[in-house]
Design a protein around this motif. Sequence first.
Motif, PDB file in Angstrom:
ATOM      1  N   TYR A  91       0.996  -1.185   0.109  1.00 18.21           N
ATOM      2  CA  TYR A  91      -0.232   0.075   0.113  1.00 18.21           C
ATOM      3  C   TYR A  91       0.843   1.345   0.088  1.00 18.21           C
ATOM      4  O   TYR A  91       2.003   1.296   0.589  1.00 18.21           O
ATOM      5  CB  TYR A  91      -1.029  -0.041   1.314  1.00 18.21           C
ATOM      6  CG  TYR A  91      -2.047  -1.168   1.396  1.00 18.21           C
ATOM      7  CD1 TYR A  91      -3.052  -1.036   0.382  1.00 18.21           C
ATOM      8  CD2 TYR A  91      -1.646  -2.323   1.909  1.00 18.21           C
ATOM      9  CE1 TYR A  91      -3.997  -1.798   0.629  1.00 18.21           C
ATOM     10  CE2 TYR A  91      -2.742  -3.357   2.005  1.00 18.21           C
ATOM     11  CZ  TYR A  91      -3.722  -3.173   1.106  1.00 18.21           C
ATOM     12  OH  TYR A  91      -4.538  -4.256   1.257  1.00 18.21           O
ATOM     13  N   LEU A  93      -0.609   4.938  -0.362  1.00 17.18           N
ATOM     14  CA  LEU A  93      -1.413   6.222  -0.752  1.00 17.18           C
ATOM     15  C   LEU A  93      -0.733   7.495  -0.112  1.00 17.18           C
ATOM     16  O   LEU A  93      -0.254   8.403  -1.197  1.00 17.18           O
ATOM     17  CB  LEU A  93      -2.789   6.224   0.004  1.00 17.18           C
ATOM     18  CG  LEU A  93      -3.632   7.180  -0.247  1.00 17.18           C
ATOM     19  CD1 LEU A  93      -3.745   7.254  -1.778  1.00 17.18           C
ATOM     20  CD2 LEU A  93      -4.955   7.159   0.339  1.00 17.18           C
ATOM     21  N   THR A  94      -0.541   7.641   1.106  1.00 17.86           N
ATOM     22  CA  THR A  94      -0.005   9.039   1.592  1.00 17.86           C
ATOM     23  C   THR A  94       0.911   8.630   2.818  1.00 17.86           C
ATOM     24  O   THR A  94       0.653   7.877   3.543  1.00 17.86           O
ATOM     25  CB  THR A  94      -1.030  10.005   1.946  1.00 17.86           C
ATOM     26  OG1 THR A  94      -1.696  10.132   1.150  1.00 17.86           O
ATOM     27  CG2 THR A  94      -0.804  11.133   2.696  1.00 17.86           C
ATOM     28  N   VAL A 120       5.239   5.604  -2.030  1.00 23.24           N
ATOM     29  CA  VAL A 120       3.506   6.413  -1.807  1.00 23.24           C
ATOM     30  C   VAL A 120       3.697   7.324  -2.803  1.00 23.24           C
ATOM     31  O   VAL A 120       4.379   7.962  -3.663  1.00 23.24           O
ATOM     32  CB  VAL A 120       3.715   6.758  -0.371  1.00 23.24           C
ATOM     33  CG1 VAL A 120       4.006   5.773   0.560  1.00 23.24           C
ATOM     34  CG2 VAL A 120       4.655   7.834  -0.304  1.00 23.24           C
ATOM     35  N   GLY A 121       2.090   7.593  -2.831  1.00 24.90           N
ATOM     36  CA  GLY A 121       1.919   8.585  -3.821  1.00 24.90           C
ATOM     37  C   GLY A 121       2.191  10.175  -3.562  1.00 24.90           C
ATOM     38  O   GLY A 121       2.723  10.753  -4.267  1.00 24.90           O
ATOM     39  N   GLY A 178      -2.031   7.228  -5.176  1.00 22.30           N
ATOM     40  CA  GLY A 178      -1.565   6.447  -4.542  1.00 22.30           C
ATOM     41  C   GLY A 178      -0.490   5.387  -5.478  1.00 22.30           C
ATOM     42  O   GLY A 178      -0.696   5.772  -6.648  1.00 22.30           O
ATOM     43  N   SER A 226      -2.611   0.757  -3.449  1.00 20.50           N
ATOM     44  CA  SER A 226      -3.548   2.353  -3.049  1.00 20.50           C
ATOM     45  C   SER A 226      -3.537   3.176  -4.327  1.00 20.50           C
ATOM     46  O   SER A 226      -4.098   4.192  -4.283  1.00 20.50           O
ATOM     47  CB  SER A 226      -2.832   2.907  -2.057  1.00 20.50           C
ATOM     48  OG  SER A 226      -2.645   2.338  -0.998  1.00 20.50           O
TER      49      SER A 226
END
Length: 154
Positions: A67, A69-70, A90-91, A111, A115
């Motif tokens: 994962y 995302l942030t 991560v994004g 992400g 994500s």
Amino acid sequence: MKTESKLIAEAPLPNELVKGSYVAPVIFEIESLSELQGEVFGPVLHVIRYASGELDQVLAQINATGYGLTLGIHSRIESTIAHVQETVRVGNVYVNRNMIGAVVGVQPFGGEGLSGTGPKAGGPHTLLRYATEQTLSNNIAALGGNAALLALEE
């Protein structure tokens, strides 16, 4: 999480929201990132304590989840900030600020890994994500080679 982790704090849920599908903001301390079985959304913060020499192990655990995302970094040490930002997949990375509020058209949001869905919303490649390209090649010589016949109306 309330039975398996250490509850650090929980805000009270207003009475008018008790009958809905709402979650009060909560903070849990967990021993390891492996305690999380998936991506957790909502007003939930997980805290893992680690020694400064274990930072690379923590970053590897983050990347191993799939994962991304942030990520928020709270540090005044520029070399640590740069190392974390370059290491994690991560994004979006936020440094010394809240981790919400990406504004489409100003700050692309999206992400990576499990994500992500591809180009970030509001990023330079968003439009291409929705476009379908098609090419047509027509060999007019195969029609007899007389291009003037192609210009005639029916």
